[in-house]
Design a protein around this motif. Structure first.
Motif, PDB file in Angstrom:
ATOM      1  N   ASP A   1       0.798  -1.219   0.000  1.00  0.00           N
ATOM      2  CA  ASP A   1       0.000   0.000   0.000  1.00  0.00           C
ATOM      3  C   ASP A   1       0.832   1.271   0.000  1.00  0.00           C
ATOM      4  N   SER A   2       2.132   1.142   0.135  1.00  0.00           N
ATOM      5  CA  SER A   2       3.006   2.319   0.075  1.00  0.00           C
ATOM      6  C   SER A   2       3.488   2.624  -1.333  1.00  0.00           C
ATOM      7  N   GLU A   3       3.039   1.836  -2.340  1.00  0.00           N
ATOM      8  CA  GLU A   3       3.524   2.025  -3.705  1.00  0.00           C
ATOM      9  C   GLU A   3       2.364   2.067  -4.698  1.00  0.00           C
ATOM     10  N   PRO A   4       1.577   3.136  -4.710  1.00  0.00           N
ATOM     11  CA  PRO A   4       0.477   3.237  -5.683  1.00  0.00           C
ATOM     12  C   PRO A   4       0.990   3.476  -7.087  1.00  0.00           C
ATOM     13  N   MET A   5       0.160   3.118  -8.081  1.00  0.00           N
ATOM     14  CA  MET A   5       0.518   3.363  -9.479  1.00  0.00           C
ATOM     15  C   MET A   5       0.082   4.744  -9.948  1.00  0.00           C
ATOM     16  N   TYR A   6      -0.839   5.367  -9.209  1.00  0.00           N
ATOM     17  CA  TYR A   6      -1.343   6.684  -9.605  1.00  0.00           C
ATOM     18  C   TYR A   6      -1.725   7.448  -8.351  1.00  0.00           C
ATOM     19  N   THR A   7      -1.184   8.643  -8.217  1.00  0.00           N
ATOM     20  CA  THR A   7      -1.402   9.463  -7.036  1.00  0.00           C
ATOM     21  C   THR A   7      -1.940  10.837  -7.429  1.00  0.00           C
ATOM     22  N   PRO A   8      -2.478  11.593  -6.462  1.00  0.00           N
ATOM     23  CA  PRO A   8      -2.988  12.928  -6.787  1.00  0.00           C
ATOM     24  C   PRO A   8      -1.921  13.825  -7.408  1.00  0.00           C
TER      25      PRO A   8
END
Length: 323
Positions: free
Chosen positions: A191-198
């Motif tokens: 959960d610390s490595e998203p593929m798309y962030t704000p």
């Protein structure tokens, strides 16, 4: 997946008859009705929508339409809370039809954790619940950690990529997961490595959330509608949220990378219903279909009513050059 789409998809124009569905009195859907999944079933559009009474315990209802705008609702919900993890609501459905089975993702809410859940059906009425999909996963981990399970929103790609099934999920940031059987899902990253962030300074600077199931563009990319939020300051000085709708595209040959995003929203709060409701200043898309040659995007208005925006491919972007 529908084909023939272009990125960005649009322009979309809100239907002049919105809202197309409102709460109706004295029932399980008497107070708020919003956030629909959508699919085409033969010559009808089917909506699976979220609604609740004053208790704010959400159920999922079903409505059908022969034109995409005027819907007949079933009297009773098709999915209701029955388990501890969803005791206070079955919320925000998305749906995929694969080999005769409907795969419905939704949020189970127990007033502490919002968990992405899965249910399956072959007739849209009798559902088998498979429970929360991701244990100990927080899709806000990189931004504002919840300190508990939190994994709202999930869309399943209705075709295999690289020999497995794919899902894109998350509120806050967007992640991916894969499956061999469409029932058991494994996140591809912690959960610390998203593929798309704000995106700082943009309409989705506060959070991003997956919106609709993907459609296939004319050059082979997967296009998904998204939801994004920023903080909003009201005229009286109080603060709130402002939800607007965007788009992203993904290459099936590199399914963990967002190739492009819309820099501006294609839909944003503008009407009275968009600006006033249970959670004001919200346009929130969860359903997209291509029906009778037009694209119909179904969305919730301030968590209170349900609306549709229309894109007619005969009226593409760039009208000023065609004047």
């Amino acid at each position: 997946m529908f084909d023939g789409a272009h990125f960005p998809l649009g322009p979309f124009v809100p239907y002049e008859g919105n809202p197309i569905l409102r709460p109706r009195g004295g029932s399980w859907e008497s107070t708020n009705l919003y956030n629909p999944a959508a699919l085409v079933d033969g010559d009808e559009v089917v909506l699976l929508y979220r609604a609740h009474a004053e208790d704010i315990v959400s159920h999922v209802g079903l409505a059908r339409s022969s034109d995409g705008f005027h819907f007949e609702r079933e009297e009773e919900p098709i999915l209701s809370p029955s388990e501890d993890y969803e005791v206070y609501g079955c919320e925000d459905p998305r749906i995929a039809l694969i080999d005769g089975t409907y795969y419905l993702t939704y949020t189970g809410w127990d007033r502490r954790s919002a968990q992405l859940c899965l249910a399956t059906s072959t007739d849209l009425h009798t559902w088998t619940k498979h429970g929360p999909l991701f244990a100990d996963f927080d899709t806000f981990a990189t931004m504002d950690p919840r300190g508990r399970n939190w994994s709202k929103a999930g869309v399943i790609v209705p075709a295999q990529m690289q020999g497995v099934w794919w899902m894109y999920f998350g509120e806050g940031a967007i992640y991916w997961a894969t499956s061999d059987d469409l029932i058991h899902w494994t996140p591809g990253t912690p959960d610390s490595e998203p593929m798309y962030t704000p995106t700082p300074g943009s309409f989705d600077a506060g959070l991003v959330e997956i919106g609709t199931s993907p459609v296939l563009t004319d050059n082979g990319l997967l296009l998904m509608l998204t939801n994004g939020a920023t903080s909003h300051v009201h005229d009286d000085g109080s603060s709130g949220v402002d939800y607007r709708c965007g788009q992203i595209v993904i290459d099936p040959d590199d399914p963990t990378t967002v190739l492009a995003r819309m820099q501006v929203p294609w839909l944003q709060p503008q009407t009275f219903e968009d600006l006033h409701g249970l959670v004001s200043n919200v346009t929130f898309v969860e359903g997209l279909v291509k029906f009778r040659g037009r694209w119909l995007a179904y969305y919730g208005q301030s968590d209170t009513t349900l609306a549709v925006a229309v894109h007619d491919p005969a009226h593409p972007w760039g009208s000023a050059l065609r004047a």
